[in-house]
Write a protein that holds these residues in place. Structure first.
Motif, PDB file in Angstrom:
ATOM      1  N   LEU A 106       0.829  -1.204   0.000  1.00 32.11           N
ATOM      2  CA  LEU A 106       0.000   0.000   0.000  1.00 32.11           C
ATOM      3  C   LEU A 106       0.864   1.255   0.000  1.00 32.11           C
ATOM      4  O   LEU A 106       0.606   2.218  -0.711  1.00 32.11           O
ATOM      5  CB  LEU A 106      -0.913   0.002   1.239  1.00 32.11           C
ATOM      6  N   GLY A 107       1.922   1.232   0.822  1.00 33.68           N
ATOM      7  CA  GLY A 107       2.788   2.400   0.949  1.00 33.68           C
ATOM      8  C   GLY A 107       3.515   2.711  -0.342  1.00 33.68           C
ATOM      9  O   GLY A 107       3.675   3.879  -0.703  1.00 33.68           O
ATOM     10  N   SER A 108       3.949   1.672  -1.067  1.00 35.63           N
ATOM     11  CA  SER A 108       4.647   1.912  -2.328  1.00 35.63           C
ATOM     12  C   SER A 108       3.733   2.631  -3.313  1.00 35.63           C
ATOM     13  O   SER A 108       4.142   3.567  -3.997  1.00 35.63           O
ATOM     14  CB  SER A 108       5.102   0.594  -2.952  1.00 35.63           C
ATOM     15  N   TRP A 109       2.477   2.165  -3.357  1.00 36.71           N
ATOM     16  CA  TRP A 109       1.525   2.809  -4.269  1.00 36.71           C
ATOM     17  C   TRP A 109       1.185   4.215  -3.805  1.00 36.71           C
ATOM     18  O   TRP A 109       1.065   5.132  -4.616  1.00 36.71           O
ATOM     19  CB  TRP A 109       0.260   1.954  -4.390  1.00 36.71           C
ATOM     20  N   ALA A 110       1.008   4.389  -2.496  1.00 32.48           N
ATOM     21  CA  ALA A 110       0.650   5.718  -1.979  1.00 32.48           C
ATOM     22  C   ALA A 110       1.765   6.709  -2.285  1.00 32.48           C
ATOM     23  O   ALA A 110       1.520   7.848  -2.694  1.00 32.48           O
ATOM     24  CB  ALA A 110       0.390   5.649  -0.474  1.00 32.48           C
ATOM     25  N   LEU A 111       3.003   6.279  -2.121  1.00 31.43           N
ATOM     26  CA  LEU A 111       4.140   7.162  -2.369  1.00 31.43           C
ATOM     27  C   LEU A 111       4.191   7.547  -3.850  1.00 31.43           C
ATOM     28  O   LEU A 111       4.429   8.707  -4.200  1.00 31.43           O
ATOM     29  CB  LEU A 111       5.423   6.437  -1.951  1.00 31.43           C
ATOM     30  N   THR A 112       3.934   6.576  -4.713  1.00 31.43           N
ATOM     31  CA  THR A 112       3.949   6.848  -6.159  1.00 31.43           C
ATOM     32  C   THR A 112       2.862   7.847  -6.533  1.00 31.43           C
ATOM     33  O   THR A 112       3.112   8.839  -7.226  1.00 31.43           O
ATOM     34  CB  THR A 112       3.721   5.537  -6.930  1.00 31.43           C
ATOM     35  N   LEU A 113       1.627   7.587  -6.047  1.00 29.69           N
ATOM     36  CA  LEU A 113       0.518   8.468  -6.415  1.00 29.69           C
ATOM     37  C   LEU A 113       0.667   9.844  -5.778  1.00 29.69           C
ATOM     38  O   LEU A 113       0.306  10.859  -6.367  1.00 29.69           O
ATOM     39  CB  LEU A 113      -0.819   7.814  -6.027  1.00 29.69           C
ATOM     40  N   LEU A 114       1.249   9.857  -4.567  1.00 30.21           N
ATOM     41  CA  LEU A 114       1.468  11.153  -3.927  1.00 30.21           C
ATOM     42  C   LEU A 114       2.499  11.967  -4.719  1.00 30.21           C
ATOM     43  O   LEU A 114       2.384  13.189  -4.831  1.00 30.21           O
ATOM     44  CB  LEU A 114       1.943  10.959  -2.480  1.00 30.21           C
ATOM     45  N   GLY A 115       3.483  11.273  -5.264  1.00 33.34           N
ATOM     46  CA  GLY A 115       4.454  11.964  -6.106  1.00 33.34           C
ATOM     47  C   GLY A 115       3.758  12.623  -7.289  1.00 33.34           C
ATOM     48  O   GLY A 115       4.075  13.754  -7.672  1.00 33.34           O
ATOM     49  N   LEU A 116       2.763  11.923  -7.828  1.00 35.94           N
ATOM     50  CA  LEU A 116       2.022  12.433  -8.985  1.00 35.94           C
ATOM     51  C   LEU A 116       1.146  13.635  -8.606  1.00 35.94           C
ATOM     52  O   LEU A 116       1.284  14.729  -9.158  1.00 35.94           O
ATOM     53  CB  LEU A 116       1.126  11.293  -9.489  1.00 35.94           C
ATOM     54  N   PHE A 117       0.268  13.416  -7.615  1.00 34.66           N
ATOM     55  CA  PHE A 117      -0.709  14.457  -7.286  1.00 34.66           C
ATOM     56  C   PHE A 117      -0.081  15.595  -6.480  1.00 34.66           C
ATOM     57  O   PHE A 117      -0.303  16.771  -6.749  1.00 34.66           O
ATOM     58  CB  PHE A 117      -1.888  13.852  -6.510  1.00 34.66           C
ATOM     59  N   GLY A 118       0.704  15.206  -5.452  1.00 38.35           N
ATOM     60  CA  GLY A 118       1.361  16.236  -4.641  1.00 38.35           C
ATOM     61  C   GLY A 118       2.361  17.008  -5.484  1.00 38.35           C
ATOM     62  O   GLY A 118       2.514  18.225  -5.348  1.00 38.35           O
ATOM     63  N   GLY A 119       3.050  16.280  -6.378  1.00 37.05           N
ATOM     64  CA  GLY A 119       3.998  16.930  -7.278  1.00 37.05           C
ATOM     65  C   GLY A 119       3.274  17.932  -8.169  1.00 37.05           C
ATOM     66  O   GLY A 119       3.761  19.043  -8.393  1.00 37.05           O
ATOM     67  N   GLY A 120       2.096  17.541  -8.671  1.00 38.98           N
ATOM     68  CA  GLY A 120       1.299  18.447  -9.497  1.00 38.98           C
ATOM     69  C   GLY A 120       0.908  19.690  -8.724  1.00 38.98           C
ATOM     70  O   GLY A 120       1.051  20.823  -9.205  1.00 38.98           O
ATOM     71  N   ALA A 121       0.437  19.479  -7.491  1.00 42.03           N
ATOM     72  CA  ALA A 121       0.016  20.615  -6.663  1.00 42.03           C
ATOM     73  C   ALA A 121       1.192  21.536  -6.380  1.00 42.03           C
ATOM     74  O   ALA A 121       1.092  22.765  -6.506  1.00 42.03           O
ATOM     75  CB  ALA A 121      -0.594  20.102  -5.358  1.00 42.03           C
ATOM     76  N   ALA A 122       2.333  20.942  -5.996  1.00 42.91           N
ATOM     77  CA  ALA A 122       3.490  21.768  -5.667  1.00 42.91           C
ATOM     78  C   ALA A 122       4.024  22.457  -6.913  1.00 42.91           C
ATOM     79  O   ALA A 122       4.487  23.606  -6.848  1.00 42.91           O
ATOM     80  CB  ALA A 122       4.587  20.905  -5.030  1.00 42.91           C
ATOM     81  N   GLY A 123       3.939  21.788  -8.071  1.00 47.78           N
ATOM     82  CA  GLY A 123       4.400  22.390  -9.323  1.00 47.78           C
ATOM     83  C   GLY A 123       3.579  23.622  -9.676  1.00 47.78           C
ATOM     84  O   GLY A 123       4.128  24.672 -10.034  1.00 47.78           O
ATOM     85  N   LEU A 124       2.246  23.507  -9.561  1.00 42.93           N
ATOM     86  CA  LEU A 124       1.391  24.652  -9.861  1.00 42.93           C
ATOM     87  C   LEU A 124       1.635  25.784  -8.864  1.00 42.93           C
ATOM     88  O   LEU A 124       1.596  26.964  -9.214  1.00 42.93           O
ATOM     89  CB  LEU A 124      -0.079  24.237  -9.842  1.00 42.93           C
ATOM     90  N   GLN A 125       1.907  25.396  -7.628  1.00 44.19           N
ATOM     91  CA  GLN A 125       2.226  26.385  -6.605  1.00 44.19           C
ATOM     92  C   GLN A 125       3.477  27.158  -7.030  1.00 44.19           C
ATOM     93  O   GLN A 125       3.526  28.397  -6.969  1.00 44.19           O
ATOM     94  CB  GLN A 125       2.490  25.667  -5.280  1.00 44.19           C
TER      95      GLN A 125
END
Ligand code: SF4
Lengths: 311, 271
Positions: A106-125
């Protein structure tokens, strides 16, 4: 061993209560890389959670700081995890399948998806800060919503990861190992935010939130120790007790609590900074003692037999 | 679909010759562990590990009645239990650990990436990583390969219709291999026979008799003559993954609750 009457070695209680005191189970190999990951992963989860909430509430200052801190903590996380593998070149094998009962999967997937979505949010920021005006505000909100489940998961799943093993110190406490990790993830995130926060009026509110987290963490830890009873000894009286009590509990939780309460009256910036630094140290030490005391717990056959005794 | 295969290790017949250890190492090309007498007994391999997939325990129990009383030997050839609900298999995030057509548990070496999560997840301390900082010696010719290893119940031999090397080598038939149902029937008879002789025998690994619960029936079970802990076996092994959802639930409750509290404390007065 006892010398028998006729000089012949006879066995003692050791072999009666276990097999010559040999460990029954094997410890996890996790060491400093995983300690560091647990620390950064907590701040990544906390930072991106607070960033997402602040975006949704339109709190720009907070959103910016939280996103940057969360992202800075998220970037080293996969690197630390990959370095810890016996076969680092095969890290992508983690994403062959999803196993919902394996916290590591679960953690491996959460980290991957967080990289995607959190990365998107931080990028737009970042784009918004560079251009001086909000870039795609609707997408920012969408990313915030997508980030939240995974960032929240990252704050505490590491505790559950430890709990879902056979190490008595972790496993007996399976209900109350995730929650203190969550509280510590948020308190270390808030501490990092307050170290970079410039606005004086934010300091008051940050201190309030930090106090809440520290109280929560203390309560979760206390309840966990009560639940553990004698199985908590590797933490409370073993060799890691010399770190757990003075650093994790006293310097890392009680001292910042006192400093924050005192600073609320005096408004002292120094006290607040000291509190933030101590909180970060405490968060790091919590992960250190939990992981290394787990090794000691695995070495004690008597603890494992107590954990697996028929009731 | 082949039937469920397994081992029955009858400790009442074990003479501690370690032929099983040697046969296992030879067939599976595992290196020696060094010769060091441990536990003040004839044990020289200490425990199961990355390069030791059969391990004979030697527990010397002094008999009651003071000096001169007969020593009671408990010898047991330990092995991976090939659990019905295996902690190692459920922990494995890559799917490297699989259940075979023989209902045994095998690690696919070309998939394992050495995350090590199976190691603390096994209730019996069986599986181990072959890594430099572990106690295990180097795998022959390959250096430390960083992956997890344990008994395969000779998957390669089974596929060719042969019995596992240890069972083949055991000179007293203390280790027998076969269909799990046949082994179960045999164990029941054997236990009754031993009990008839006044021994405290029981079948460890049988849910009914109380060997295990969380991990289900053991594909490799044992006939023991004393309490489980004397053989370094847990009385009531627990499947770690039964704790995943409850643990995640309290974690999630704490996360949502604290995030809400922080939002309340932090936000609402900016600008
Ligand atoms: S005994 Fe341990 S290694 Fe063997 S199948 Fe069960 S959990 Fe896996």
């Amino acid at each position: 061993m006892n010398e028998g009457r006729d000089g012949v070695l006879t066995t003692t209680d050791e072999v009666r209560s276990s097999y010559y005191g040999f460990p029954v189970i094997k410890a996890a190999h996790w060491g400093w890389l995983v300690v560091l990951y647990f620390f950064f992963g907590g701040i990544a989860g906390g930072g991106l959670t607070i960033g997402a909430l602040a975006t949704l509430r339109g709190e720009r200052r907070l959103a910016r700081l939280a996103h940057y801190i969360g992202m800075a903590a998220l970037l080293p996380s996969p690197i630390l995890l990959i370095l810890d593998l016996g076969r680092p070149e095969r890290f992508l094998h983690m994403l062959r399948i999803l196993k919902v009962r394996s916290p590591l999967s679960l953690g491996s997937w959460a980290l991957t998806l967080l990289g995607l979505f959190g990365g998107g949010a931080a990028g737009l920021q970042l784009l918004s800060d560079l251009t001086g005006k909000p870039v795609l505000p609707a997408a920012q909100k969408a990313f915030a919503v997508l980030t939240l489940p995974f960032s929240l998961f990252l704050t505490g799943y590491t505790g559950v990861l430890l709990a879902v093993t056979n190490i008595p110190l972790w496993a007996r406490n399976y209900l109350l190992l995730g929650p203190p990790f969550v509280a510590s993830a948020f308190s270390t995130t808030l501490a990092a935010i307050s170290l970079f926060s410039e606005k004086h009026e934010d300091a008051e509110r940050l201190a309030r939130a930090e106090v809440m987290c520290a109280v929560a963490e203390l309560s979760f830890l206390t309840a966990g120790l009560v639940r553990l009873g004698r199985l908590g000894r590797p933490l409370t009286s073993g060799s890691w007790a010399a770190v757990f009590w003075p650093v994790t509990v006293l310097a890392g939780l009680l001292a910042p609590l006192g400093l924050n309460l005192a600073a609320a009256g005096s408004g002292s910036v120094t006290m607040r900074r000291a509190s933030a630094v101590l909180t970060l140290l405490g968060g790091f030490s919590l992960r250190t003692v939990m992981i290394f005391a787990g090794r000691e717990s695995a070495r004690r056959p008597e603890d494992y037999f107590e954990y697996t005794r028929k009731r | 679909m082949a039937t469920s295969k397994g081992f029955l290790t009858d400790t009442s017949l074990c003479i501690g010759c370690k032929a099983c250890e040697v046969a296992c190492k030879q067939w599976n090309q595992l290196p020696m562990d060094g010769v060091e007498w441990l536990g003040t007994s004839y044990d020289n391999t200490h425990s199961l590990g990355a390069t030791t997939w059969r391990h004979v325990t030697f527990a010397e129990l002094p008999g009651s009645g003071g000096a001169g009383a007969q020593t009671n030997w408990l010898m047991m050839s330990d092995v991976c239990k090939h659990c019905t609900h295996a902690g190692c298999l459920e922990a494995c995030p890559t799917g490297a650990i699989m259940r075979t057509e023989f209902d045994t548990v095998v690690i696919q070496q070309d998939v394992c990436n050495g995350c090590g999560y199976c190691v603390p997840s096994c209730p019996f301390g069986v599986v181990e990583l072959d890594v430099a900082h572990g106690p295990a010696p180097t795998l022959a010719g390959a250096g430390h390969d960083g992956k997890a290893h344990k008994c395969t119940l000779c998957y390669d031999r089974l596929q060719d219709g042969l019995e596992p090397a240890c069972a083949k080598a055991c000179p007293t038939d203390s280790i027998i291999f076969g269909d799990q149902d046949d082994l179960w029937a045999h164990a029941e008879k054997r236990v009754a026979e031993l009990q008839g002789k006044g021994l405290n025998a029981y079948h460890y690994g049988d849910e009914q008799v109380g060997g295990t619960e969380g991990v289900g029936r053991l594909g490799a079970s044992f006939i023991l003559l004393d309490e489980p802990h004397k053989y370094n076996l847990p009385e009531h092994p627990i499947l770690p993954q039964d704790h995943t959802f409850p643990g995640l639930a309290t974690m999630a409750a704490a996360a949502v609750g604290l995030a809400g509290a922080i939002a309340w404390a932090l936000m609402g007065s900016e600008e």
